[in-house]
Design a protein around this motif. Structure first.
Motif, PDB file in Angstrom:
ATOM      1  N   UNK B  38       0.837  -1.204   0.000  1.00  0.00           N
ATOM      2  CA  UNK B  38       0.000   0.000   0.000  1.00  0.00           C
ATOM      3  C   UNK B  38       0.872   1.255   0.000  1.00  0.00           C
ATOM      4  N   UNK B  41       2.578   1.696  -3.374  1.00  0.00           N
ATOM      5  CA  UNK B  41       1.688   2.259  -4.398  1.00  0.00           C
ATOM      6  C   UNK B  41       1.565   3.773  -4.214  1.00  0.00           C
ATOM      7  N   UNK B  42       1.337   4.212  -2.972  1.00  0.00           N
ATOM      8  CA  UNK B  42       1.220   5.664  -2.775  1.00  0.00           C
ATOM      9  C   UNK B  42       2.539   6.369  -3.087  1.00  0.00           C
ATOM     10  N   UNK B  45       2.684   6.701  -6.794  1.00  0.00           N
ATOM     11  CA  UNK B  45       1.785   7.768  -7.230  1.00  0.00           C
ATOM     12  C   UNK B  45       2.456   9.118  -7.017  1.00  0.00           C
ATOM     13  N   UNK B 293     -15.080   5.505   2.920  1.00  0.00           N
ATOM     14  CA  UNK B 293     -14.992   5.897   1.528  1.00  0.00           C
ATOM     15  C   UNK B 293     -16.167   6.792   1.150  1.00  0.00           C
ATOM     16  N   UNK B 296     -15.984  10.486   1.895  1.00  0.00           N
ATOM     17  CA  UNK B 296     -15.262  11.451   1.066  1.00  0.00           C
ATOM     18  C   UNK B 296     -16.252  12.341   0.316  1.00  0.00           C
ATOM     19  N   UNK B 312     -10.064  16.010  -0.658  1.00  0.00           N
ATOM     20  CA  UNK B 312     -10.552  16.625  -1.899  1.00  0.00           C
ATOM     21  C   UNK B 312     -10.081  18.065  -2.026  1.00  0.00           C
ATOM     22  N   UNK B 315      -6.609  17.893  -3.160  1.00  0.00           N
ATOM     23  CA  UNK B 315      -6.553  17.479  -4.564  1.00  0.00           C
ATOM     24  C   UNK B 315      -6.673  18.664  -5.494  1.00  0.00           C
ATOM     25  N   UNK B 320       0.038  17.456  -2.985  1.00  0.00           N
ATOM     26  CA  UNK B 320       0.181  16.001  -3.023  1.00  0.00           C
ATOM     27  C   UNK B 320       0.534  15.399  -1.675  1.00  0.00           C
ATOM     28  N   UNK B 323      -2.670  14.852   0.016  1.00  0.00           N
ATOM     29  CA  UNK B 323      -3.468  13.811  -0.633  1.00  0.00           C
ATOM     30  C   UNK B 323      -2.933  12.432  -0.260  1.00  0.00           C
ATOM     31  N   UNK B 324      -1.610  12.263  -0.393  1.00  0.00           N
ATOM     32  CA  UNK B 324      -1.036  10.937  -0.139  1.00  0.00           C
ATOM     33  C   UNK B 324      -1.118  10.591   1.341  1.00  0.00           C
ATOM     34  N   UNK B 327      -4.587   9.525   1.900  1.00  0.00           N
ATOM     35  CA  UNK B 327      -4.818   8.221   1.281  1.00  0.00           C
ATOM     36  C   UNK B 327      -4.232   7.108   2.137  1.00  0.00           C
ATOM     37  N   UNK B 330      -6.399   6.604   5.353  1.00  0.00           N
ATOM     38  CA  UNK B 330      -7.652   5.912   5.051  1.00  0.00           C
ATOM     39  C   UNK B 330      -7.365   4.462   4.647  1.00  0.00           C
ATOM     40  N   UNK B 331      -6.326   4.280   3.822  1.00  0.00           N
ATOM     41  CA  UNK B 331      -5.970   2.933   3.384  1.00  0.00           C
ATOM     42  C   UNK B 331      -5.607   2.036   4.553  1.00  0.00           C
ATOM     43  N   UNK B 334      -8.611   1.091   6.529  1.00  0.00           N
ATOM     44  CA  UNK B 334      -9.356   0.130   5.713  1.00  0.00           C
ATOM     45  C   UNK B 334      -8.754  -1.276   5.866  1.00  0.00           C
TER      46      UNK B 334
END
Lengths: 309, 353
Positions: B38, B41-42, B45, B293, B296, B312, B315, B320, B323-324, B327, B330-331, B334
């Motif tokens: 995870x 991936x971020x 990004x 989710x 958001x 948001x 964003x 960034x 945002x990251x 993310x 939250x990830x 989750x």
């Protein structure tokens, strides 16, 4: 004696026979039986009709739309429902809402079709290879799948669009990236049930290579569960695309994407409610149609799942 | 894991404690790998984004020397994997960088906005459970009746309705036309800054400090967004409850219980419902994760100052780091909720062993 009625009779008999004469015949019989069962499901047919209507609207948009979806008319901004010439009123720049919704059907179909092609194909590839190869390949591919499954989809899509930049193609890419893992899971599970079966062993003994076994013998068997899942997921794809559009990350502003239209109307929701409400109804109707059809298809193609859900 | 599955005989022979330990270790390993993935991936990004991270720190007018120094100081000249290691180190220390927008550390920002989301999602889940579980049970018991059909329609609408649109329509009807609820944000302007934030949960803080005016106002603001989230949660929970209950009600022990002459209520709630509790808890945990989710979009509609609005807003201004950071948080929540529900299922349900 009418020739046509006899022809139809024989066609029907040919399609309903218990003793098909060829492989293609057997497939046609199975498909026709499935169609009959789907036709008996009124809700699924309703969904199908709505989607066919959507397709027609998208195809015939230039002839159906009373106005240019981008033409501004500031003198006639925020006209209410039922205004002559503007049945669904106009938005804050005087653009005809009905025309924009009609053209928006094209964008919605475009996004849904692309995602519905990309995500299942990627999932099918990953899942069947993982399931057939087993061992380390399986472990690694499934771990990657789990990582993507672990993200909340919308948030991951948001992050991708943020990195790639707003736009329809990037929204499609972002949604596809978040949508493929469930297909990989399904394809793998299906592959695992077949890989040790006798018919695969027989094909292998005939000298078929793994590539041929996967593409010619395993993929066709995974299709029906993937199709059900795709149809059920379409609603989610539409909602995700609309959500991205609503946040200003999907289609670019002048284009009549439904989610973006809701966002535009949001500022006037208390005084001019129709501007945001109408495109939202369109999103709701289409995603409802996909859900209805998906439920029906599941009952037809996968009877063991039952009618729940 | 693969080895253990290939060798079921060897697994059966090992003592229970060892088996639990091995299972626990495998789970923890899987969790760590998932979290690492995870973060990777971020991280990627953050690397592919079109914004130059150096420029955003030194500014556009920086000289070549300053730029290069910053470039090296940020470790951007190192190989990608080394950069990832730095990134991991920072994240492990809750350092997500500095937000461009608020000019504060992202971790501080998130700690500040998170309680608002937590309060909203929790209340939403409570609504979803309180309404969804009985609805699902009744739909299963009265299968095929109008109650079952309407439960199906309620769920279908929930699966098909864009949440941001439902939020807007709800705002229009209950706030704009009827005036039954408070509007956007967490409080009316006159009630702001009365309660001292201790937990950050407004309802709890105001109740603890005896500020009932604030409590009422906060409640009138949270009730609509929480109900809307709760509706989605209810749609999911009621469907799952229904299918779990149908599975139990078709079992032979239910027939036995009925033959014994037990009252129907006991059969349904003690026997059948008792057996789906574990499955239900896992479903509730999953729906809670899904609500994060949904939050958001809902937060955007209701100008709710939670983590969804934070992401948001960030964003739209190309912030960034924020945002990251959002993310990742939250990830991680989750993932943790998913694992929690998985573990619960594995350890509480004897059939899963």
């Amino acid at each position: 004696m009418s020739r046509t009625s006899q022809d139809r009779q024989t066609w029907r008999q040919w399609l309903l026979t218990d003793t098909p004469t060829s492989r293609a015949h057997a497939r046609a019989v199975a498909a026709y039986n499935g169609w009959l069962r789907l036709r008996a499901n009124h809700m699924a047919m309703l969904g199908l009709y709505i989607l066919l209507a959507l397709l027609l609207v998208a195809l015939l948009a230039p002839w159906l739309a009373p106005h240019d979806p981008l033409a501004q008319d500031l003198a006639n901004r925020l006209q209410p429902l039922g205004t002559p010439g503007h049945p669904l009123g106009t938005d804050s720049l005087g653009r005809d809402i009905l025309s924009r919704m009609i053209y928006g059907a094209r964008i919605t179909l475009y996004i849904v079709t692309l995602v519905a092609l990309i995500a299942p194909i990627v999932g099918l590839l990953v899942g069947t290879v993982a399931g057939y190869a087993g061992g380390w390949t399986d472990a690694i591919l499934m771990r990657v799948t789990d990582i993507f499954l672990a993200f909340p989809r919308l948030v991951l899509a948001l992050a991708f669009v943020a990195a790639l930049g707003a736009g329809i193609e990037n929204a499609v890419l972002a949604i596809s990236i978040t949508a493929w893992p469930p297909y990989a899971r399904i394809a793998r599970a299906e592959t695992l049930t077949f890989r040790n079966s006798d018919f695969i062993a027989a094909i292998r003994l005939q000298g078929a290579r793994p590539l041929r076994i996967i593409t010619r013998h395993i993929w066709p068997l995974c299709l029906s569960s993937l199709i059900i899942r795709v149809t059920l997921d379409m609603a989610g794809i539409i909602l995700a695309a609309a959500g991205l559009g609503f946040l200003g990350l999907g289609a670019r502003p002048p284009s009549p994407e439904w989610g973006a239209m809701v966002a535009e109307g949001r500022k006037f929701i208390l005084d001019h409610w129709w501007v945001a409400t109408m495109p939202g109804l369109a999103i709701f109707t289409v995603s409802l149609a996909f859900n209805l059809l998906g439920d029906g298809l599941r009952d037809v193609l996968d009877p063991k799942e039952g009618k729940s859900g | 894991m693969a080895i253990a599955e290939d060798n079921p005989g060897g697994r059966r022979r090992s003592p229970p404690l060892l088996r639990h330990l091995r299972k626990g270790a495998a789970t923890i390993g899987a969790v760590l790998i998932t979290m690492l993935g995870l973060l990777f991936v971020t991280f990627l990004i953050g690397r592919v984004m079109p914004v130059d991270p150096v420029l955003s720190v030194v500014g556009e007018r920086a000289s070549k020397e300053v730029y290069d120094a910053a470039y090296r100081a940020m470790g951007l000249d190192k190989p990608l994997l080394v950069q990832f290691a730095y990134y991991l180190w920072d994240v492990l220390h809750f350092d997500f960088g500095t937000s461009l927008l608020t000019a504060r550390p992202v971790s501080e920002d998130i700690a500040r906005v998170f309680p608002a989301t937590f309060e909203l999602a929790t209340l939403g889940t409570i609504f979803g459970v309180v309404l969804g579980v009985p609805l699902g049970v009744v739909a299963a018991v009265r299968r095929g009746t109008w109650i079952d059909q309407s439960a199906r329609v309620v769920a279908l609408i929930g699966y098909s309705m864009p949440i941001f649109w439902l939020g807007l329509v709800g705002l229009l009807i209950f706030y704009g036309i009827l005036g039954w609820v408070g509007g956007p944000r967490r409080l009316d302007i006159f009630y702001q800054d009365i309660v001292e934030p201790r937990t950050g949960l407004l309802l709890l803080d105001s109740a603890l400090q005896g500020e009932w005016g604030v409590f009422r106002n906060a409640f009138s603001h949270i009730i609509l967004p929480a109900s809307i989230l709760g509706y989605y949660s209810m749609a999911y929970i009621s469907r799952m409850t229904r299918s779990f209950m149908l599975e139990q009600l078709g079992a032979e022990y239910i027939v036995t219980a009925r033959v014994k002459g037990l009252p129907e209520r006991t059969v349904i709630w003690r026997h059948a419902f008792g057996n789906i509790k574990v499955q239900l808890i896992t479903v509730i945990a999953l729906s809670y994760a899904n609500l994060l989710e949904g939050a958001v979009l809902t937060e955007t509609i209701f100008s709710w100052p939670g983590i969804g609005s934070y992401i948001t807003t960030a964003l739209l201004s190309a912030d960034m780091a924020a945002v990251l950071g959002g993310t990742i948080v939250v990830g991680l929540i989750f993932v943790l909720l998913n694992i929690f529900s998985d573990l619960l299922y594995k350890f509480l349900d004897p059939r899963a062993k």
